[in-house]
Design a protein around this motif. Structure first.
Motif, PDB file in Angstrom:
ATOM      1  N   LYS A 149      -4.192   4.041  -7.731  1.00  0.00           N
ATOM      2  CA  LYS A 149      -5.486   3.871  -7.071  1.00  0.00           C
ATOM      3  C   LYS A 149      -5.509   2.497  -6.412  1.00  0.00           C
ATOM      4  CE  LYS A 149      -8.084   7.065  -9.982  1.00  0.00           C
ATOM      5  NZ  LYS A 149      -9.170   7.251 -10.974  1.00  0.00           N
ATOM      6  N   ILE A 150      -5.583   2.488  -5.094  1.00  0.00           N
ATOM      7  CA  ILE A 150      -5.436   1.264  -4.310  1.00  0.00           C
ATOM      8  C   ILE A 150      -6.805   0.798  -3.837  1.00  0.00           C
ATOM      9  CG2 ILE A 150      -4.362   0.221  -2.285  1.00  0.00           C
ATOM     10  CD1 ILE A 150      -2.338   2.644  -2.441  1.00  0.00           C
TER      11      ILE A 150
ATOM     12  N   ILE B 202       0.838  -1.200   0.000  1.00  0.00           N
ATOM     13  CA  ILE B 202       0.000   0.000   0.000  1.00  0.00           C
ATOM     14  C   ILE B 202       0.873   1.252   0.000  1.00  0.00           C
ATOM     15  CG2 ILE B 202      -1.604   1.369   1.397  1.00  0.00           C
ATOM     16  CD1 ILE B 202      -2.982  -1.257   2.173  1.00  0.00           C
ATOM     17  N   GLU B 203       1.887   1.282   0.867  1.00  0.00           N
ATOM     18  CA  GLU B 203       2.780   2.442   0.919  1.00  0.00           C
ATOM     19  C   GLU B 203       3.490   2.645  -0.411  1.00  0.00           C
ATOM     20  OE1 GLU B 203       3.107   4.641   3.231  1.00  0.00           O
ATOM     21  OE2 GLU B 203       2.087   3.707   4.932  1.00  0.00           O
TER      22      GLU B 203
ATOM     23  N   SER C 242      -6.572   6.322   4.687  1.00  0.00           N
ATOM     24  CA  SER C 242      -6.508   7.507   3.825  1.00  0.00           C
ATOM     25  C   SER C 242      -5.756   7.246   2.522  1.00  0.00           C
ATOM     26  CB  SER C 242      -5.853   8.667   4.572  1.00  0.00           C
ATOM     27  OG  SER C 242      -4.518   8.340   4.925  1.00  0.00           O
ATOM     28  N   LYS C 243      -5.053   6.137   2.454  1.00  0.00           N
ATOM     29  CA  LYS C 243      -4.310   5.796   1.234  1.00  0.00           C
ATOM     30  C   LYS C 243      -5.147   4.969   0.263  1.00  0.00           C
ATOM     31  CE  LYS C 243       0.208   5.961   3.498  1.00  0.00           C
ATOM     32  NZ  LYS C 243      -0.242   6.501   4.785  1.00  0.00           N
ATOM     33  N   LEU C 244      -6.358   4.587   0.697  1.00  0.00           N
ATOM     34  CA  LEU C 244      -7.187   3.703  -0.112  1.00  0.00           C
ATOM     35  C   LEU C 244      -8.144   4.494  -1.006  1.00  0.00           C
ATOM     36  CD1 LEU C 244      -8.127   0.972   2.530  1.00  0.00           C
ATOM     37  CD2 LEU C 244      -6.214   0.977   0.916  1.00  0.00           C
TER      38      LEU C 244
ATOM     39  N   TYR D 139       0.968   3.850  -3.009  1.00  0.00           N
ATOM     40  CA  TYR D 139       0.510   5.202  -2.678  1.00  0.00           C
ATOM     41  C   TYR D 139       1.534   6.245  -3.118  1.00  0.00           C
ATOM     42  CZ  TYR D 139      -1.165   9.147   0.111  1.00  0.00           C
ATOM     43  OH  TYR D 139      -1.617  10.375   0.523  1.00  0.00           O
ATOM     44  N   HIS D 140       2.806   5.968  -2.893  1.00  0.00           N
ATOM     45  CA  HIS D 140       3.849   6.921  -3.279  1.00  0.00           C
ATOM     46  C   HIS D 140       4.014   6.988  -4.792  1.00  0.00           C
ATOM     47  CE1 HIS D 140       5.009   8.095   0.708  1.00  0.00           C
ATOM     48  NE2 HIS D 140       5.216   6.842   1.078  1.00  0.00           N
TER      49      HIS D 140
ATOM     50  N   ASN E 229       1.305   7.098  -6.603  1.00  0.00           N
ATOM     51  CA  ASN E 229       0.025   7.714  -6.980  1.00  0.00           C
ATOM     52  C   ASN E 229      -0.921   6.745  -7.692  1.00  0.00           C
ATOM     53  OD1 ASN E 229       0.652  10.386  -5.999  1.00  0.00           O
ATOM     54  ND2 ASN E 229       2.002  10.613  -7.768  1.00  0.00           N
TER      55      ASN E 229
END
Length: 301
Positions: A160-161, A151-152, A177-179, A155-156, A158
């Motif tokens: 869509k997770i 996920i990290e 918040s990363k989802l 996310y970095h 950019n």
């Protein structure tokens, strides 16, 4: 050019026993039939997406056995990109024993096997599959630390997770918040929010909790009642087509794989959920998980 979907998750060999009912503790019953299928939530979702026309990478780890040795070949039949089907030479592939009663309901016992050996360092080695993707789809049948690392990483970049939180474990607050999207079923939504999802009002409250935690979009799947969607702008419930249910194994996985295909094709949320519902309804009318995943020409919407 198609948007790439990268699925990160589990591969299992499924042994499915059809029974008239589930046994009570200490009771022995006789199965009506034994069937063998390829399974695992990650693999099921990757196959479902690929059969429906998705351009799919699959990151997984298999074991040192016949199932693991044949995995890449089997996945390539469905046109899945198999560059990152990793193999651990010390352990066996994941295995699941699935009981299916005459109503089509199931109970499952899983031995994770090589799935437990899919480590953050493996994700580091598979970054190309994340970098080239538009959507990253994950579940929780691999180590939680690996999920967090993936996920990290995504996310970095950019990406869509999308997280299908099954089987559910408590999630770190900073992950929400990363989802881009979270897709629990009713039971999983209750475990994550503490709200029993018994009707549309309570389902909406559970979705609100997840949105407040920072998730951008929420879909809660409701079995035969369909799927509920909510974000800051939109809220709706889309019912599922009634079918003769034979086996619910993999229904949620087919839903998630189909949903990602629809999103990658830039369908709107209502269209995407309806597409996923249609695929899932076909899946439960057949036996098995991957074996029940439909092809594009079977979808009714």
């Amino acid at each position: 050019m198609k948007k790439i979907i990268t699925v990160i998750g589990s591969y299992n060999h499924d042994m499915v026993l059809q029974t008239t009912r589930f046994p009570n503790p200490g009771e022995t019953i006789t199965a009506k039939k034994l069937e063998m299928f390829s399974g695992g939530k990650g693999a099921n979702q990757a196959v479902a997406a690929a059969r429906l026309g998705g351009d799919v990478y699959f990151i997984t780890k298999v074991g040192n056995d016949a199932f693991g040795n044949n995995a890449s070949q089997n996945f390539s039949v469905d046109n899945i990109r198999t560059d990152y089907i990793l193999q651990d030479m010390e352990v066996s592939s994941g295995t699941a024993v699935i009981l299916v009663n005459q109503e089509g309901q199931n109970c499952i016992v899983v031995n994770p096997g090589a799935n437990n050996m899919l480590l953050p360092s493996d994700i580091e080695d598979c970054q190309k599959a994340i970098k080239e993707a538009s959507y990253i789809l994950m579940q929780l049948e691999i180590p939680y630390e690996t999920v967090k690392y993936a996920i990290e990483t995504a996310y970095h970049m950019n990406k869509k997770i999308v997280l299908n939180p099954a089987p559910t474990v408590p999630l770190d607050d900073n992950l929400y918040s990363k989802l881009f999207l979270i897709t629990p079923n009713q039971t999983e939504a209750e475990m994550l929010t503490g709200i029993a999802c018994v009707d549309q009002i309570s389902v909406a409250k559970a979705a609100d909790v997840l949105l407040q935690k920072g998730v951008k979009n929420v879909i809660i799947t409701l079995g035969e009642k369909g799927a509920y969607f909510k974000n800051k702008e939109e809220e709706f419930l889309i019912p599922i087509r009634e079918v003769d249910v034979k086996d619910t194994t993999g229904a949620g996985d087919i839903f998630n794989g189909a949903l990602l295909v629809a999103l990658a094709e830039e369908k709107n949320w209502k269209q995407a959920v309806a597409f996923a519902n249609s695929a899932s309804s076909i899946g439960v009318s057949r036996m098995g998980a991957q074996s029940s995943a439909p092809y594009r020409d079977e979808i009714l919407v």
